[in-house]
Motif scaffolding. Structure first.
Motif, PDB file in Angstrom:
ATOM      1  N   GLY A  26      -7.491  -1.678  -7.413  1.00 31.74           N
ATOM      2  CA  GLY A  26      -6.277  -0.851  -7.484  1.00 31.74           C
ATOM      3  C   GLY A  26      -5.863  -0.214  -6.178  1.00 31.74           C
ATOM      4  O   GLY A  26      -5.259   0.862  -6.174  1.00 31.74           O
ATOM      5  N   VAL A  67       4.287  12.543  -4.075  1.00 36.34           N
ATOM      6  CA  VAL A  67       4.171  12.609  -2.620  1.00 36.34           C
ATOM      7  C   VAL A  67       5.307  13.459  -2.050  1.00 36.34           C
ATOM      8  O   VAL A  67       5.090  14.308  -1.176  1.00 36.34           O
ATOM      9  N   ARG A 123       4.450   8.485  -8.511  1.00 38.75           N
ATOM     10  CA  ARG A 123       3.632   8.680  -7.308  1.00 38.75           C
ATOM     11  C   ARG A 123       4.540   9.075  -6.145  1.00 38.75           C
ATOM     12  O   ARG A 123       4.199   9.977  -5.361  1.00 38.75           O
ATOM     13  N   ALA A 124       5.661   8.395  -6.048  1.00 40.92           N
ATOM     14  CA  ALA A 124       6.602   8.742  -4.972  1.00 40.92           C
ATOM     15  C   ALA A 124       7.091  10.178  -5.143  1.00 40.92           C
ATOM     16  O   ALA A 124       7.229  10.930  -4.170  1.00 40.92           O
ATOM     17  N   THR A 149       4.370   4.199 -10.387  1.00 41.64           N
ATOM     18  CA  THR A 149       4.636   4.171  -8.942  1.00 41.64           C
ATOM     19  C   THR A 149       5.831   5.066  -8.607  1.00 41.64           C
ATOM     20  O   THR A 149       5.854   5.708  -7.558  1.00 41.64           O
ATOM     21  N   THR A 209       2.862   2.627   9.043  1.00 45.90           N
ATOM     22  CA  THR A 209       4.206   2.061   9.141  1.00 45.90           C
ATOM     23  C   THR A 209       4.542   1.751  10.595  1.00 45.90           C
ATOM     24  O   THR A 209       5.078   0.690  10.912  1.00 45.90           O
ATOM     25  N   LYS A 212      -9.188   7.155  -4.322  1.00 45.48           N
ATOM     26  CA  LYS A 212      -8.797   8.397  -4.999  1.00 45.48           C
ATOM     27  C   LYS A 212      -9.592   8.622  -6.277  1.00 45.48           C
ATOM     28  O   LYS A 212      -9.800   9.751  -6.700  1.00 45.48           O
ATOM     29  N   MET A 236       0.841  -1.207   0.000  1.00 49.21           N
ATOM     30  CA  MET A 236       0.000   0.000   0.000  1.00 49.21           C
ATOM     31  C   MET A 236       0.875   1.256   0.000  1.00 49.21           C
ATOM     32  O   MET A 236       0.630   2.193  -0.754  1.00 49.21           O
ATOM     33  N   HIS A 237       1.893   1.235   0.829  1.00 51.88           N
ATOM     34  CA  HIS A 237       2.796   2.392   0.871  1.00 51.88           C
ATOM     35  C   HIS A 237       3.470   2.607  -0.477  1.00 51.88           C
ATOM     36  O   HIS A 237       3.521   3.711  -0.999  1.00 51.88           O
ATOM     37  N   PHE A 238       3.982   1.519  -1.016  1.00 57.34           N
ATOM     38  CA  PHE A 238       4.741   1.619  -2.263  1.00 57.34           C
ATOM     39  C   PHE A 238       3.855   2.132  -3.390  1.00 57.34           C
ATOM     40  O   PHE A 238       4.217   3.059  -4.113  1.00 57.34           O
ATOM     41  N   ASN A 239       2.691   1.540  -3.529  1.00 52.15           N
ATOM     42  CA  ASN A 239       1.819   1.909  -4.647  1.00 52.15           C
ATOM     43  C   ASN A 239       1.208   3.298  -4.490  1.00 52.15           C
ATOM     44  O   ASN A 239       0.729   3.879  -5.452  1.00 52.15           O
ATOM     45  N   THR A 240       1.190   3.811  -3.263  1.00 48.90           N
ATOM     46  CA  THR A 240       0.603   5.130  -3.054  1.00 48.90           C
ATOM     47  C   THR A 240       1.675   6.222  -3.060  1.00 48.90           C
ATOM     48  O   THR A 240       1.360   7.397  -2.976  1.00 48.90           O
ATOM     49  N   GLY A 241       2.930   5.826  -3.160  1.00 44.29           N
ATOM     50  CA  GLY A 241       3.993   6.826  -3.275  1.00 44.29           C
ATOM     51  C   GLY A 241       4.753   7.074  -1.992  1.00 44.29           C
ATOM     52  O   GLY A 241       5.581   7.985  -1.943  1.00 44.29           O
ATOM     53  N   TYR A 242       4.483   6.275  -0.960  1.00 45.54           N
ATOM     54  CA  TYR A 242       5.171   6.475   0.325  1.00 45.54           C
ATOM     55  C   TYR A 242       6.304   5.452   0.474  1.00 45.54           C
ATOM     56  O   TYR A 242       6.236   4.541   1.279  1.00 45.54           O
ATOM     57  N   ARG A 243       7.322   5.642  -0.321  1.00 41.41           N
ATOM     58  CA  ARG A 243       8.391   4.653  -0.366  1.00 41.41           C
ATOM     59  C   ARG A 243       9.237   4.623   0.905  1.00 41.41           C
ATOM     60  O   ARG A 243       9.518   3.532   1.412  1.00 41.41           O
ATOM     61  N   THR A 264      -5.482   2.085  -3.265  1.00 44.39           N
ATOM     62  CA  THR A 264      -6.013   3.412  -2.958  1.00 44.39           C
ATOM     63  C   THR A 264      -6.668   4.062  -4.176  1.00 44.39           C
ATOM     64  O   THR A 264      -7.326   5.099  -4.047  1.00 44.39           O
ATOM     65  N   PHE A 265      -6.516   3.439  -5.355  1.00 40.27           N
ATOM     66  CA  PHE A 265      -7.237   3.928  -6.539  1.00 40.27           C
ATOM     67  C   PHE A 265      -8.743   3.967  -6.264  1.00 40.27           C
ATOM     68  O   PHE A 265      -9.440   4.896  -6.684  1.00 40.27           O
ATOM     69  N   GLU A 277       8.413   5.169   3.803  1.00 41.05           N
ATOM     70  CA  GLU A 277       7.620   4.528   4.847  1.00 41.05           C
ATOM     71  C   GLU A 277       7.527   3.018   4.640  1.00 41.05           C
ATOM     72  O   GLU A 277       7.182   2.279   5.573  1.00 41.05           O
ATOM     73  N   THR A 296      -5.046   1.758 -12.076  1.00 41.55           N
ATOM     74  CA  THR A 296      -5.133   0.711 -11.056  1.00 41.55           C
ATOM     75  C   THR A 296      -3.850  -0.119 -11.032  1.00 41.55           C
ATOM     76  O   THR A 296      -3.776  -1.098 -10.302  1.00 41.55           O
TER      77      THR A 296
END
Lengths: 213, 246, 492
Positions: free
Chosen positions: B177, C401, C397-398, C394, C422, B183, B45-52, B179-180, B54, C374
């Motif tokens: 998808g 963010v 996306r990072a 992806t 986390t 969002k 979830m973190h990775f796919n949402t852009g929170y790498r 969080t798709f 984390e 997706t």
């Protein structure tokens, strides 16, 4: 600083990850694809594939070519036929049309309703004719404005597939790859043949008179 | 073979029956399953949402917990894909060389459940019995991510009593998808509607897949529309036998 | 001078989710899109399925583009030299404004106040038509779909079929009402048959082709080795523009260069089969500089950066520059199929647009686009040059963010939630506690084991879906309860 310097500078800055001594050939380029997807008689496949584009394909031998051309042209009831310089004279039949030769201006070309040409290469797998503005083909406008195009292809000009055609063609000449009549699918993806180029394309494949074993 | 189960945080919380089914099938086949209790989440979830950044601590935890097992099985194609494809990316971005080495050792041993059965254990008939009409939705991560191909279907075909029917436009995404779905809720719902129409057209009683996350989404839509079609993870069908009162 | 692209996004466009919602509410649009995308998808599968070495061709195409991008400066210099040697004139434009200025100046120098145009993404990207209009030059689009879009003062919604969002009746209306303002009016009694509409366009454009002194085109490729430039098309409007006028101005993105003439043997197989699903498109024209007595006697090639070098600098995102604008990714995309192209707010819609646009303009100017997917991967499978679009999505996306993080003084709700997740997920103990809370909470709001519509942030989920209440016992608890003696990892 010119835009050229700016862009080249930006590119070099962007490529810091590329080692300074790397050459283009160091980047592997596998060409594991086939040279040709044609596994049968190329002229026969060519005829089938051109016809798939709803262009009419007719075959003849060297002996019957002139008469066949005469028939095809006669059926169009043309008023003016453009014959480019260098087209084999022995293949030009007589007919009720007015034969037009260069020099022709745009208005004269627009007024002509047919053009008879040779070509440089035929591609069997894709059903493509390639014109290179050589003898019998003329400059590009000649095959663009008249509404009917009859193109004569010798069997030995037909190669199996795209790679062989690219190898045979001279890129320094202006090239036109033609695969069927002009078409559009811009309205609801419904294909309509014939927009701006010749709306009718006919192709005559000429095989040698005698089959040599 | 020392097989460790990676249940995934999502299945752990929402679909424990799927984990139990994996254990049931593997034990029925004579394998010992271990469940390392230090496990948590793959970080998808973190990775796919852009929170790498984390997600990196989760990669660290995963590689530590699962080091030393011959095989790690997970009933989630998308989590298996996350570990195999993206843990190395996160390790590299973290700049920790040791983490990169650990990931390289552990990640290739992670198998989605159907993969483990067919590729590693060489089984397609797991002795299951499931007398219902079932249609199978190949989730995007199982189809195009892990390239499971027909492995899940081969497993299902070997189930006795099953009436397996083909799903039209099966390879279309269901619109979940992650969080798709939040969002881009409107687009997600439009895709969901099309998927449900196709599922309903099969006349199936049960929709089966290799990802409970997609099933939560499709099943949730089917429940709201009162279609009467249930959802089950592949493992749960494979775990069913004559003795079950399903 | 910034190195970001300009004009790529339409100013004032709503975010993707908002624009998508509006598009989804239009049933006619959805029917058009579905019909069009499924038709073209099936054609593509048939055309690519015919070649048993399709994967090898893709591999060669991807590798060729990789080679070009890693040595782009060298190939551009080689192209400049070969085009110049063949009688062409090469210009360089760092951004949209520079390119527009160069083209306007070149047109002005011919004394002409009108140009005919071949469909071109690059000139759309830089807003050339609008810039020319400001310079008093009228640009006529000659591709049928582009003509329709221009007559309607609309925007294209697809790379290959820009009027995919319109039905035949709307197109007929447009022709009947608008053609007269631009030249020859629509014929009397025009029907909405595609054939009749195409014939009307032929007549309308004919006078423009015959009269035009200047043409403007894009390029599908330019060969560094030979200086040969090529345009791939279907209708013959390209041939008209490339052949009849005296002056030809081609605007080309710098990434379109190919090393060798031989490389066309790959791209002339990949492109038509991927884009229109044909073995070959009706017309491909190639030219090398100028040819005495044949075609335009003056040829200008404008090499355009406009954000491409910024994209090149990103080693993950760079692969987006391999795109050959076939639009296969649009046609297979389940999101594009529902929303259409306008929702992307950019000249580059669909999956490729979602990775190209944010890179050309800077991710902060298109930050919802990388999330407009997706990650289903259909685009990657369809891409003839193997652009790993999900990977770039992806990655972006990072970046989005990170950009938001840098911009805000306080973290967003989402960022706080991710951080909290986390913290919970790095500790099995905290995870167990959270699971217990979720289970209790979930069951408290459930009725008959089902959570229905909820207000607040979860509304977008619960509006369309029921959710089962979390079970009382997690898998973890079950395991500990039933197998206390079992060898397992120690809990920290």
């Amino acid at each position: 600083m010119t835009a050229r310097d700016t862009i080249l500078g930006r590119i070099r800055d962007a490529l810091v990850d590329v080692p300074a001594d790397e050459t283009p050939d160091d980047v592997p380029l596998p060409r594991a694809y086939h040279r040709s997807h044609a596994d049968v008689d190329a002229p026969a496949l060519f005829a089938e594939r051109v016809a798939d584009y709803r262009a009419r394909v007719v075959e003849a031998t060297a002996d019957t070519a002139r008469a066949t051309i005469a028939e095809l042209l006669a059926a169009r009831s043309l008023r003016a036929l453009v014959v480019p310089p260098g087209f084999p004279e022995d293949l030009v039949p007589d007919g009720a049309w007015r034969r037009r030769a260069e020099p022709l201006d745009v208005g004269e070309l627009e007024a002509a309703d047919g053009v008879l040409t040779t070509c440089a290469v035929g591609i069997a797998v894709t059903g493509t004719l390639v014109l290179d503005a050589g003898p019998g083909q003329g400059r590009r406008a000649l095959t663009l404005l008249p509404d009917y195009h009859l193109c004569v292809v010798r069997a030995d000009q037909i190669v199996g597939d795209v790679p062989d055609a690219i190898a045979r063609l001279d890129p320094s000449r202006p090239l036109t790859f033609i695969s069927g009549p002009s078409a559009t699918s811009d309205i609801e993806l419904d294909r309509v043949e014939g927009v701006h180029g010749p709306r009718t394309l006919e192709v005559l494949i000429v095989r040698p008179s005698q089959e040599h074993p | 073979m020392r097989i460790a189960l990676f249940i995934t945080c999502f299945n752990d919380t929402m679909f424990p029956e799927t984990g139990k089914a994996v254990v049931t099938v593997l034990e029925r086949l004579g394998h010992q399953v271990e469940f390392p209790l230090g496990q948590t989440c793959c970080g998808q979830m973190h990775f796919n949402t852009g929170y790498r950044p984390e997600a990196t601590p989760l990669v660290r935890n995963f590689t530590e917990v699962f080091a030393g097992y011959d095989a790690i099985v997970t009933p989630s194609a998308s989590c298996a894909g996350m570990v195999r494809e993206h843990h190395a990316v996160l390790a590299e971005e973290s700049g920790e060389a040791a983490l990169g080495r650990q990931v390289a050792a552990v990640a290739p041993r992670v198998h989605e459940f159907a993969e483990l059965l067919v590729d590693v254990l060489g089984v397609t008939d797991v002795g299951a019995y499931f007398p219902h009409r079932v249609t199978y939705h190949p989730t995007c991560h199982s189809l195009r991510g892990l390239r499971l191909g027909d492995k899940p279907v081969r497993l299902l075909r070997a189930v006795r009593g099953i009436d397996l029917v083909e799903l039209p436009a099966a390879d279309s995404c269901c619109g979940f998808g992650g969080t798709f779905a939040l969002k881009n809720a409107a687009t997600s719902t439009a895709m969901l509607g099309d998927k449900i129409r196709n599922v309903a057209a099969t006349g199936a009683d049960v929709l089966c897949a290799a990802d409970n996350s997609c099933l939560l989404h499709i099943g949730g839509g089917m429940s709201r529309l009162q279609t009467g079609i249930g959802t089950l993870h592949l493992a749960e069908i494979l775990a069913s036998t004559e003795g079950d009162a399903r | 001078m910034s190195d970001a692209g300009t004009n790529v996004v339409w100013l004032g466009s709503p975010t993707f989710p908002r624009a998508a919602s509006a598009a989804l509410a239009n049933p006619q649009l959805r029917r058009n899109l579905r019909k069009a995308t499924t038709t073209i998808r099936d054609k593509r599968l048939a055309a690519t399925g015919e070649l048993d070495d399709w994967e090898q061709l893709r591999e060669a195409g991807a590798a060729t583009k990789r080679r070009v991008l890693r040595h782009l400066d060298r190939y551009l210099l080689q192209l400049e030299e070969s085009v110049t040697r063949a009688g062409g004139i090469v210009h360089w434009a760092a951004d949209a404004a520079e390119a527009n200025e160069i083209v306007a100046e070149l047109v002005r120098a011919t004394g002409s106040d009108e140009v005919v145009k071949v469909k071109s993404m690059a000139t759309q990207e830089i807003g050339l038509n609008e810039a020319l209009a400001e310079a008093g030059i009228r640009a006529y689009e000659t591709d049928l779909a582009e003509l329709i879009v221009q007559l309607r003062d609309d925007r294209p919604s697809h790379i290959l079929v820009p009027a995919i969002h319109l039905g035949r009746a709307e197109i007929r209306e447009t022709f009947v009402h608008e053609m007269a303002h631009w030249g020859r009016p629509a014929p009397e009694g025009l029907t909405d048959e595609p054939r009749a509409l195409a014939a009307a366009a032929r007549l309308h454009l004919r006078e423009k082709f015959l009269r035009a002194k200047v043409a403007i085109s894009g390029a599908n490729f330019a060969v560094a080795e030979t200086g040969t430039v090529g345009v791939v098309e279907s209708e013959g409007n390209g041939r008209m523009c490339l052949t009849l006028p005296e002056t030809l101005i081609t605007v080309m993105g710098i990434e379109k260069v190919l090393p060798k003439w031989q490389d066309l043997e790959v791209f002339l197989q990949l492109l038509p089969r991927s884009s229109t699903g044909e073995r070959m498109n009706p017309y491909t024209s190639t030219w090398t500089g100028t040819t005495p007595g044949d075609g335009p006697q003056t040829f200008h090639l404008v090499l355009l950066d406009n954000g491409r070098t910024a994209t090149l600098a990103d080693t993950t995102g760079r692969q987006a520059l391999a795109c050959i604008r076939c639009s296969a990714c649009l046609n297979v995309c389940p999101v594009y199929e529902r929303t259409g192209g306008h929702a992307y707010g950019s000249v580059y819609p669909g999956p490729i647009g979602a990775i190209l646009t944010p890179q050309l303009v800077g991710v902060e100017h298109a930050e919802t686009l990388p999330f407009a997917s997706t990650l289903c991967g259909a685009c990657y499978d369809a891409c003839p040059v193997q652009i790993n679009i999900p990977e770039v999505l992806t990655h972006l996306r990072a970046k989005a963010v990170a950009a938001r993080r840098a911009r805000r003084r306080t973290p967003s709700g989402e960022a706080l939630a991710m951080k909290a997740a986390t913290a919970i997920l790095t500790s099995p103990g905290r995870l167990a506690a959270a699971q217990k809370a979720a289970s209790l909470g979930g069951r408290a709001i459930a009725r008959n084991g089902v959570i229905g519509p909820l207000p607040g942030p979860l509304r977008s989920w619960t509006d369309a879906r029921d959710t089962p209440a979390p079970p009382r016992e997690t898998f973890r608890s079950w395991w500990r309860r039933t197998r206390p003696q079992h060898p397992s990892g120690e809990q920290r």
